[in-house]
Design a protein around this motif. Structure first.
Motif, PDB file in Angstrom:
ATOM      1  N   UNK B 192      48.484  62.284  32.106  1.00  0.00           N
ATOM      2  CA  UNK B 192      48.368  63.535  31.359  1.00  0.00           C
ATOM      3  C   UNK B 192      48.813  63.380  29.911  1.00  0.00           C
ATOM      4  N   UNK B 193      49.195  62.165  29.502  1.00  0.00           N
ATOM      5  CA  UNK B 193      49.591  61.969  28.105  1.00  0.00           C
ATOM      6  C   UNK B 193      48.869  60.743  27.533  1.00  0.00           C
ATOM      7  N   UNK B 194      48.894  60.661  26.199  1.00  0.00           N
ATOM      8  CA  UNK B 194      48.224  59.548  25.525  1.00  0.00           C
ATOM      9  C   UNK B 194      48.915  58.213  25.824  1.00  0.00           C
ATOM     10  N   UNK B 195      50.158  58.279  26.288  1.00  0.00           N
ATOM     11  CA  UNK B 195      50.869  57.044  26.630  1.00  0.00           C
ATOM     12  C   UNK B 195      50.443  56.490  27.979  1.00  0.00           C
ATOM     13  N   UNK B 196      49.833  57.335  28.765  1.00  0.00           N
ATOM     14  CA  UNK B 196      49.497  56.908  30.119  1.00  0.00           C
ATOM     15  C   UNK B 196      48.007  57.062  30.378  1.00  0.00           C
ATOM     16  N   UNK B 197      47.232  56.410  29.548  1.00  0.00           N
ATOM     17  CA  UNK B 197      45.784  56.431  29.750  1.00  0.00           C
ATOM     18  C   UNK B 197      45.413  55.445  30.851  1.00  0.00           C
ATOM     19  N   UNK B 198      44.285  55.691  31.478  1.00  0.00           N
ATOM     20  CA  UNK B 198      43.798  54.798  32.533  1.00  0.00           C
ATOM     21  C   UNK B 198      43.806  53.354  32.045  1.00  0.00           C
ATOM     22  N   UNK B 199      44.324  52.461  32.860  1.00  0.00           N
ATOM     23  CA  UNK B 199      44.299  51.043  32.536  1.00  0.00           C
ATOM     24  C   UNK B 199      45.573  50.525  31.911  1.00  0.00           C
ATOM     25  N   UNK B 200      46.390  51.440  31.348  1.00  0.00           N
ATOM     26  CA  UNK B 200      47.639  50.949  30.761  1.00  0.00           C
ATOM     27  C   UNK B 200      48.607  50.589  31.885  1.00  0.00           C
ATOM     28  N   UNK B 201      49.602  49.790  31.519  1.00  0.00           N
ATOM     29  CA  UNK B 201      50.513  49.240  32.521  1.00  0.00           C
ATOM     30  C   UNK B 201      51.911  49.792  32.284  1.00  0.00           C
ATOM     31  N   UNK B 202      52.523  50.298  33.344  1.00  0.00           N
ATOM     32  CA  UNK B 202      53.924  50.734  33.259  1.00  0.00           C
ATOM     33  C   UNK B 202      54.781  49.472  33.300  1.00  0.00           C
ATOM     34  N   UNK B 203      55.582  49.244  32.247  1.00  0.00           N
ATOM     35  CA  UNK B 203      56.345  47.996  32.183  1.00  0.00           C
ATOM     36  C   UNK B 203      57.812  48.184  32.575  1.00  0.00           C
ATOM     37  N   UNK B 204      58.271  49.441  32.685  1.00  0.00           N
ATOM     38  CA  UNK B 204      59.665  49.716  33.037  1.00  0.00           C
ATOM     39  C   UNK B 204      60.009  49.060  34.383  1.00  0.00           C
ATOM     40  N   UNK B 205      61.037  48.189  34.366  1.00  0.00           N
ATOM     41  CA  UNK B 205      61.371  47.385  35.549  1.00  0.00           C
ATOM     42  C   UNK B 205      61.795  48.258  36.738  1.00  0.00           C
ATOM     43  N   UNK B 206      62.559  49.335  36.467  1.00  0.00           N
ATOM     44  CA  UNK B 206      62.999  50.210  37.563  1.00  0.00           C
ATOM     45  C   UNK B 206      61.793  50.820  38.273  1.00  0.00           C
ATOM     46  N   UNK B 207      60.858  51.293  37.443  1.00  0.00           N
ATOM     47  CA  UNK B 207      59.678  51.943  38.025  1.00  0.00           C
ATOM     48  C   UNK B 207      58.867  50.919  38.820  1.00  0.00           C
TER      49      UNK B 207
END
Lengths: 243, 239
Positions: B192-207
């Motif tokens: 729902x935000x520009x930071x989380x567009x389809x194809x991007x990768x969540x890099x936060x280790x906890x997540x």
């Protein structure tokens, strides 16, 4: 056509400068075979005649013929009616390569190659942003796995990078360029002309930049990888069309 | 800590589950039809043509590709009955299975084939660039086809990520806070935000660690993880 082919043929057999060696003979004959100036099954002049025409020793000519035989570009038959004969690459591949080379115009090639470098470079930059460890393994696997001609390996590598970039459009462009430019740009002829060329090493450097998340470096290395291949192709083309 | 998952988040996860299970139901229906072919002994690759009506009927709605791909059959050739497109405009997939060819497709290397083969379980591949079939950004839902207990191929259904996102949009918007649907590798399917567009990768280790456990969790920074049923997909929300 007839005269330009004749003058181009005279270039093939023009005397070499004294510092040239067997390698230059190999290169000139290889180029001539690829570009269709010497045709399949055509008999080459005798070793003595070749030596005289190129202005080199018979030993040098013999050395060159050994190299050409190893590349399956020349076949030597013994006995009556023997001699060295041109063996053009497989008929179909050869025909398509020749017809495409004959249509080659440098401005078009430059434009196509610029477009391709933009696509492949952007794919590498995005891959560096979006790849996880599994993706890097997939890229490495493709680079190590693909057997066969170089253009197939190049297609598989850059297509995988575009897939890792998560871009369907860039992947489609990669597929299109592989068909349009691939066999020409990664023709084995370019590799035999430059013994220092190591596409795997270039791929490894690009993959390392992607793995390190360095998008700018991945893009630059990819652009250079393609530009170098284009330069080789252009140089070869210019050598052959020289008046 | 101790925050509760909002009902909107639960509704989003439920919506994802419904859509994904529908795609799996399509794949499973084709699996049953395919397995029927094996009851009287191993069929030939051409025999898969009888699946065509069911495969083409599966297209439509979110399903943009469906079919069955098998191991080499009685005639030594793999079975392939896969269609793409919409009911009105559809085309049959042809794969280049000649290893000597430039456009050779090594099916065994594709996760949508290899994971069901190696695990015996259903699998969601993607989001990924499907350069083998539709050349689209897609999710592929596959189940193993078995011949008397032995792996004999896969049945599956493709959903374009763009269509999936559209179908989820109302539920995504309803969450209110930043939200993303991701796979277990942290790859964003829809956000729902520009930071989380389809194809991007969540890099936060906890997540990333939490995604692999696939359990509901509240993570540092107030990030909340809600699994989507038993699927390898989860909803992440940020405060």
């Amino acid at each position: 056509m007839g005269t330009s082919r004749a003058s181009a043929r005279s270039v093939v057999f023009a005397p070499l400068d004294p510092h040239s060696r067997a390698e230059t003979v190999v290169r000139r004959l290889t180029d001539a075979i690829t570009f269709g100036l010497l045709t399949d099954a055509e008999q080459l002049p005798s070793e003595t005649d070749l030596a005289a025409q190129f202005g080199v020793s018979r030993v040098t000519v013999r050395e060159a013929l050994v190299a050409l035989r190893q590349q399956n570009l020349v076949e030597t038959r013994r006995g009556r009616g023997g001699g060295s004969f041109v063996r053009a690459p497989t008929a179909a591949a050869d025909r398509s390569l020749r017809s495409r080379l004959s249509e080659l115009s440098l401005p078009n090639l430059r434009d196509t190659a610029d477009h391709y470098a933009a696509v492949a470079g952007a794919a590498a930059r995005l891959a560096a942003q979006r790849a996880d460890a599994d993706d890097i393994l997939r890229i490495e696997e493709v680079d190590a796995d693909v057997a066969g001609p170089l253009h197939r390996m190049e297609r598989a590598y850059h297509l995988e990078v575009a897939a890792v970039a998560q871009s369907a459009r860039l992947a489609r462009e990669e597929i299109r360029f592989a068909g349009e430019l691939g066999t020409l740009l990664w023709s084995p002829i370019l590799q035999t002309a430059d013994s220092t060329y190591d596409p795997h090493a270039e791929h490894r450097a690009i993959t390392a930049a992607i793995a390190a998340g360095d998008g700018d470096l991945a893009r630059r290395l990819t652009e250079e990888h393609i530009e170098t291949a284009v330069e080789r192709l252009v140089t070869l083309h210019l050598t052959l069309v020289e008046p | 800590m101790g925050q509760t998952i909002t009902s909107e988040t639960t509704a989003l996860a439920a919506r994802v589950t419904t859509l994904a299970e529908a795609a799996f139901a399509t794949a499973d229906g084709l699996r049953r039809r395919a397995e029927d072919l094996f009851t009287g002994g191993r069929p030939a690759s051409a025999d898969l043509a009888v699946l065509r009506p069911w495969v083409t009927e599966a297209l439509g709605g979110l399903i943009n590709g469906a079919g069955v791909i098998t191991v080499p059959l009685a005639d030594g050739r793999p079975g392939l009955e896969w269609w793409m497109g919409s009911p009105a405009q559809r085309s049959r997939l042809t794969l280049d299975l000649d290893p000597a060819s430039d456009t050779f497709v090594d099916v065994g290397r594709q996760p949508w084939y290899s994971v069901p083969r190696d695990t015996g379980r259903r699998h969601v591949t993607g989001p990924y660039v499907d350069y083998v079939c539709a050349e689209q950004y897609a999710l592929t839902f596959t189940v193993p086809v078995t011949d008397h207990g032995t792996f004999a191929g896969i049945a599956g259904a493709d959903v374009f990520v763009g269509d999936f996102e559209r179908a989820l949009r109302p539920a995504l918007r309803a969450v209110g806070t930043p939200v993303a649907l991701v796979n277990t590798h942290g790859r964003v399917v829809a956000g729902s935000t520009a930071h989380h567009l389809a194809g991007s990768l969540i890099r936060d280790a906890h997540i990333r660690t939490a995604l692999l456990t696939a359990l509901p969790a509240v993570l540092p920074g107030g990030v909340r993880l809600t699994p989507c049923g038993t699927l390898p997909l989860a909803v992440l929300t940020w405060p």
